[in-house]
Enzyme design. Structure first.
Site, PDB file in Angstrom:
ATOM      1  CB  CYS A  20       6.152 -23.880  29.291  1.00 35.87           C
ATOM      2  SG  CYS A  20       4.663 -24.875  29.074  1.00 35.87           S
TER       3      CYS A  20
ATOM      4  CB  CYS B 271       3.042 -22.729  27.431  1.00 33.28           C
ATOM      5  SG  CYS B 271       3.127 -23.625  28.971  1.00 33.28           S
ATOM      6  CG  ASP B 272       5.678 -20.272  25.480  1.00 34.14           C
ATOM      7  OD1 ASP B 272       4.520 -19.831  25.567  1.00 34.14           O
ATOM      8  OD2 ASP B 272       6.539 -20.109  26.365  1.00 34.14           O
TER       9      ASP B 272
END
Ligand code: NAP
Length: 302
Positions: free
Chosen positions: A137, A140-141
């Protein structure tokens, strides 16, 4: 909820399909509950940086669009239940859905919208470095790789979107695809070609992910080694249907066999969104599936 209560419809999944199903079912005056794996979930859309093909919004952040969907359902009084559905039985026209924590919810109809999860590459090093340089992701990261070099693996819309997103954070982004032609949109490929810090490497198959404490390089089958701190794997999705074998007909790749009405091989069990057999897996088709499945469920309950 009371364990002896029987709902009209239990909706499983709180992504765009599940939330649309909830809005339609609630407006049809059915007693419903939405079961979700994650607290306050909105599905995969929350992982998408920018959605630019949902009608009415030429550019919207995926998280914000998901929140708008969820607020719409909440405004109508839709209630949510946090739990992982892992067993399905039908007796006397009532579905009993079992959850991992031991609870059971009963309903006359089920609308299954659990979507799909990230497929893994299956190369050496991948599982060892999840959370230490291997991610599924980018939204997200991605921030962990600000100013560093990263590789994105895949040639679909997710990989292209991830590479675009990371190109604004990372020093350099390598987009690694196993074929010459991309599966994802030509417009995104063009945008990537215009980015100075993106290198597109085609006909390249990852062999292993190397590292020490964290990832240090991606090795390709042709022998090349690409030094990166992050490897973002975007090689497609796998339908979340592992508990549905023997419950409902699945195709050879695990998707629930259903057309746009959501009707499946099991009476009273409907499927909507990415989890069903379909040609186009997008937010707009998930939302439309949710609406259709709720209408089908309402018809069935009559
Ligand atoms: P996808 O379209 O299935 O693409 C997966 C990509 O990974 C393909 O390019 C595939 O290569 C590659 N791949 C698969 N297994 C691999 C392996 N073992 N090693 C290397 N490469 C591998 O998946 P997706 O990109 O996640 O998209 C899923 C659906 O969501 C699609 O319908 C997509 O259009 C949609 N989506 C839409 C948006 C948007 O519109 N904003 C954003 C994200 C996703 P091949 O091409 O060679 O098969």
């Amino acid at each position: 909820m009371n364990s002896s209560e029987v709902l009209d419809v239990l909706i499983i999944g709180s992504g765009p399909a599940g939330l649309a199903a909830a809005v339609y079912a609630k407006r049809a005056n059915l007693s419903i509950l939405v079961a979700e794996k994650e607290y306050l979930g909105t599905g995969q859309i929350a992982e998408t940086d920018q959605v630019d093909n949902y009608l009415g919004f030429s550019k919207i952040n995926g998280y914000d669009l998901g929140e708008a969907f969820r607020s719409h359902a909440e405004d109508l009084g839709v209630e949510f239940f946090e739990g992982m559905a892992d067993g399905f039985e039908k007796t006397d026209d009532i579905w009993s859905v079992h959850f991992a924590d031991g609870q059971t919810i009963r309903a006359r109809a089920v609308i299954y919208c659990a979507g799909a999860s990230h497929r893994h590459l299956g190369v050496d090093g991948e599982e060892d470095y999840i959370g230490k340089g291997v991610s599924y992701c980018a939204v997200c990261d991605g921030a962990f790789y600000r100013g560093k070099d990263a590789a994105v693996i895949g040639g679909g819309d997710t990989a292209l979107g991830d590479a675009l997103y990371l190109s604004d954070l990372c020093d350099k982004v390598y987009l690694i695809h196993r074929r010459e032609e991309f599966r994802g949109s030509a417009a995104s490929v063009q945008r990537l070609k215009e980015k100075e810090n993106v290198e597109i490497i085609t006909s390249a198959v990852p062999a292993r992910i190397n590292g020490e404490q964290t990832v240090t390089a991606l090795e390709l089958k042709d022998g090349r080694t690409i030094p990166v701190s992050g490897t973002f794997v975007a090689v497609g999705m796998q339908p979340q249907t592992e508990y549905l074998h023997g419950v409902v007909e699945l195709d050879e790749t695990g998707y629930i066999v259903a057309d746009e009405t959501g009707v499946t091989s099991a009476a009273g069990f409907f499927a909507a969104g990415d989890v069903r057999t379909k040609a186009l897996r997008q937010v707009v088709t998930a939302v439309s599936d949710g609406a259709n499945a709720a209408v089908s469920a309402a018809e069935y309950l009559k």
